[in-house]
Write an enzyme that holds these catalytic residues in place. Structure first.
Site, PDB file in Angstrom:
ATOM      1  N   ARG A 164       0.816  -1.222   0.000  1.00  0.00           N
ATOM      2  CA  ARG A 164       0.000   0.000   0.000  1.00  0.00           C
ATOM      3  C   ARG A 164       0.850   1.272   0.000  1.00  0.00           C
ATOM      4  NH1 ARG A 164      -3.223  -3.070  -0.859  1.00  0.00           N
ATOM      5  NH2 ARG A 164      -5.412  -3.170  -0.271  1.00  0.00           N
ATOM      6  N   SER A 237     -10.539   0.472   3.117  1.00  0.00           N
ATOM      7  CA  SER A 237      -9.875   0.201   4.405  1.00  0.00           C
ATOM      8  C   SER A 237      -9.380   1.525   4.971  1.00  0.00           C
ATOM      9  CB  SER A 237      -8.676  -0.723   4.209  1.00  0.00           C
ATOM     10  OG  SER A 237      -9.072  -1.949   3.660  1.00  0.00           O
ATOM     11  N   GLU A 343      -4.871   4.779   6.351  1.00  0.00           N
ATOM     12  CA  GLU A 343      -4.533   4.458   4.964  1.00  0.00           C
ATOM     13  C   GLU A 343      -4.924   5.561   3.975  1.00  0.00           C
ATOM     14  OE1 GLU A 343      -3.997   3.370   1.287  1.00  0.00           O
ATOM     15  OE2 GLU A 343      -6.091   3.159   1.816  1.00  0.00           O
TER      16      GLU A 343
HETATM   17  N1  EPU Z   1     -11.643  -9.496   9.735  1.00  0.00           N
HETATM   18  C1  EPU Z   1     -12.295  -9.488  10.945  1.00  0.00           C
HETATM   19  N2  EPU Z   1     -13.250  -8.535  11.133  1.00  0.00           N
HETATM   20  C2  EPU Z   1     -13.571  -7.634  10.186  1.00  0.00           C
HETATM   21  C3  EPU Z   1     -12.898  -7.643   8.970  1.00  0.00           C
HETATM   22  C4  EPU Z   1     -11.923  -8.595   8.759  1.00  0.00           C
HETATM   23  O1  EPU Z   1     -12.033 -10.284  11.817  1.00  0.00           O
HETATM   24  O2  EPU Z   1     -14.477  -6.837  10.439  1.00  0.00           O
HETATM   25  C5  EPU Z   1     -10.634 -10.542   9.490  1.00  0.00           C
HETATM   26  C6  EPU Z   1     -11.176 -11.524   8.447  1.00  0.00           C
HETATM   27  O3  EPU Z   1     -11.891 -12.550   9.044  1.00  0.00           O
HETATM   28  C7  EPU Z   1      -9.931 -12.012   7.793  1.00  0.00           C
HETATM   29  C8  EPU Z   1      -8.975 -10.863   7.916  1.00  0.00           C
HETATM   30  O4  EPU Z   1      -9.505  -9.977   8.896  1.00  0.00           O
HETATM   31  O5  EPU Z   1      -9.412 -13.111   8.490  1.00  0.00           O
HETATM   32  C9  EPU Z   1      -8.740 -10.138   6.600  1.00  0.00           C
HETATM   33  O6  EPU Z   1      -9.969  -9.583   6.131  1.00  0.00           O
HETATM   34  P1  EPU Z   1     -10.244  -9.279   4.583  1.00  0.00           P
HETATM   35  O7  EPU Z   1     -10.005 -10.516   3.765  1.00  0.00           O
HETATM   36  O8  EPU Z   1     -11.579  -8.667   4.460  1.00  0.00           O
HETATM   37  O9  EPU Z   1      -9.129  -8.265   4.162  1.00  0.00           O
HETATM   38  P2  EPU Z   1      -8.478  -6.992   4.903  1.00  0.00           P
HETATM   39  O10 EPU Z   1      -7.131  -7.418   5.380  1.00  0.00           O
HETATM   40  O11 EPU Z   1      -9.410  -6.433   5.914  1.00  0.00           O
HETATM   41  C10 EPU Z   1      -7.247  -6.165   2.783  1.00  0.00           C
HETATM   42  C11 EPU Z   1      -7.080  -4.876   2.047  1.00  0.00           C
HETATM   43  C12 EPU Z   1      -8.312  -4.586   1.204  1.00  0.00           C
HETATM   44  C13 EPU Z   1      -8.526  -5.754   0.237  1.00  0.00           C
HETATM   45  C14 EPU Z   1      -8.661  -7.046   1.031  1.00  0.00           C
HETATM   46  C15 EPU Z   1      -8.766  -8.278   0.175  1.00  0.00           C
HETATM   47  C16 EPU Z   1      -5.609  -3.454   3.360  1.00  0.00           C
HETATM   48  C17 EPU Z   1      -5.509  -2.259   4.249  1.00  0.00           C
HETATM   49  N3  EPU Z   1      -6.847  -3.782   2.958  1.00  0.00           N
HETATM   50  O12 EPU Z   1      -8.322  -5.977   3.701  1.00  0.00           O
HETATM   51  O13 EPU Z   1      -8.066  -3.401   0.454  1.00  0.00           O
HETATM   52  O14 EPU Z   1      -9.689  -5.562  -0.557  1.00  0.00           O
HETATM   53  O15 EPU Z   1      -7.483  -7.226   1.866  1.00  0.00           O
HETATM   54  O16 EPU Z   1      -7.541  -8.555  -0.408  1.00  0.00           O
HETATM   55  O17 EPU Z   1      -4.602  -4.068   3.029  1.00  0.00           O
HETATM   56  C18 EPU Z   1      -8.241  -1.003   0.699  1.00  0.00           C
HETATM   57  O18 EPU Z   1      -7.020  -0.963   0.753  1.00  0.00           O
HETATM   58  O19 EPU Z   1      -8.948   0.037   0.767  1.00  0.00           O
HETATM   59  C19 EPU Z   1      -8.907  -2.297   0.572  1.00  0.00           C
HETATM   60  C20 EPU Z   1     -10.236  -2.403   0.568  1.00  0.00           C
END
Ligand code: EPU
Length: 348
Positions: A164, A237, A343
């Site tokens: 990022r 995010s 972010e």
């Molecule tokens: N999780 C929770 N609670 C929540 C949300 C997530 O426990 O409310 C846990 C999920 O269960 C999972 C883990 O966190 O085990 C990761 O969640 P998710 O797959 O939704 O991805 P993320 O890490 O929250 C990142 C990126 C997103 C991208 C997704 C999918 C960053 C800051 N964010 O989110 O990017 O779409 O992975 O690859 O790296 C963005 O940057 O704006 C963005 C949306």
């Protein structure tokens, strides 16, 4: 050259996905590089600050607005060349690029579907999702140096990409991304690297199937712009997933098991990062720090579908949003000793 069409006191909130913040004192749309350069010169001659606003999906506008010149990036151009090269103007909506690539059977962007915003922003924050990052397929970036108003073509090595992040993000206000050239893989296999996506797809899925599955996952998390979604006003995010030493991640996992937040330490979500480091899930940390999905503080809150997305419910202010963000940061730090870093970019 015709006179620049500079407008005054233009509300910025409607140009952002959060729908928050005040007006731009001066404002212009730049549909070509010539206008962009002239606008930057216009501001410099008047000793005014200037900034670029593009898709507005990763930006926070302060309530007082912006007292300089906001340049609305609208440079167009979307060309697909034999062999997999795609040349895209910075103002082109990102989904048009993904759509053109997937419909031609060109691999490299199929997981990056459903992301709002425009193409010029993608190298700035090295947009990534579901196991892909734009840095993997960027051939070069056409850059304008704001101090000299001269153009350059940067190879990926010169863009300093990280999770990022990029040289553009680390050194804001020095460069403008004017166009991006991608090198895709015609007929190549799609990327199915993210466990959640793997579980949703049959082996050997086509690019179209991968794209459809990603869209479905994103929709469930309110991460596809939908005028009927109550969580729609967000900037994706709001925090980065913290990258910490393995020992810190292990300590948190043990704490979580001890406190009954998870059954076993291994149940804490964590993702591979550079050697010795682990990427934690900020959304998980937020929830486990006691901020449940759907929590509200007046007109702002966290999404009812994803704790990492801060949302605006209408009628709120940026100050309220930032106060809530600080509360979240303080609670996660107090509970887990981890500092969450914001972010989206701040238009200040
Ligand atoms: N999780 C929770 N609670 C929540 C949300 C997530 O426990 O409310 C846990 C999920 O269960 C999972 C883990 O966190 O085990 C990761 O969640 P998710 O797959 O939704 O991805 P993320 O890490 O929250 C990142 C990126 C997103 C991208 C997704 C999918 C960053 C800051 N964010 O989110 O990017 O779409 O992975 O690859 O790296 C963005 O940057 O704006 C963005 C949306």
């Amino acid at each position: 050259m015709t006179a620049l069409a500079i407008q005054r006191e233009v509300p910025l909130a409607p140009l952002t996905t959060l729908e928050l913040g005040g007006p731009a004192k001066h404002f212009i749309r730049a549909e070509d590089e010539q206008t962009l350069v002239a606008a930057l010169r216009w501001a410099a001659e008047r000793e005014l600050r200037s900034t670029i606003l593009a898709g507005g999906s990763n930006v926070i506008v302060p309530d007082r607005g912006y007292d300089g010149l906001v340049i609305h990036m609208k440079i167009g151009g979307l060309d697909f060349y034999e062999g997999g090269a795609v040349q895209v103007g910075a103002g082109v909506p990102w989904e048009a690029v993904v759509d053109g690539a997937v419909s031609r059977g060109w691999a490299g962007l199929e997981c990056l579907t459903g992301i709002p915003g425009s193409t010029g922003a993608t190298p700035i924050q090295n947009v990534g999702a579901y196991g892909q990052e734009v840095a993997e397929v960027i051939e070069h970036v056409r850059v304008l140096h704001r101090d000299t108003l001269s153009f350059d073509t940067w190879k990926p090595e010169e863009c300093g990409f990280s999770y990022r992040g990029s040289r553009f993000k680390r050194d804001p206000d020095r460069f403008v991304v004017c166009a991006v050239c991608f090198a895709l893989r015609p007929g190549g296999p799609g990327t199915v690297r993210y466990a959640e996506l793997e579980n949703a797809l049959p082996p050997g899925a086509s690019l179209t199937e991968i794209r459809r599955a990603v869209l479905e996952l994103r929709r469930r998390k309110s991460m596809v712009l939908d005028p009927n979604d109550p969580n729609r006003r967000s900037a994706g995010s709001f925090f980065l997933n913290p990258v910490v030493p393995v020992a810190v991640a292990d300590r948190i996992a043990e704490q979580a098991a001890r406190e009954g937040l998870v059954a076993r330490p291994a149940d804490c979500p964590r993702f591979a990062a550079e050697p010795g480091l682990v990427k934690l899930a900020a959304g998980w940390l937020i929830e486990k720090a006691g901020i449940a999905k759907g929590t509200r503080r007046g007109a702002v809150g966290v999404s009812s579908n994803h704790a990492l997305c801060l949302v605006h419910h209408g009628g709120g202010t940026t100050a309220e949003l930032l106060a809530f963000a600080e509360e979240i940061q303080a609670r996660v730090e107090a509970r887990f000793g981890v500092i969450l870093e914001r972010e989206p970019q701040f238009l200040a």
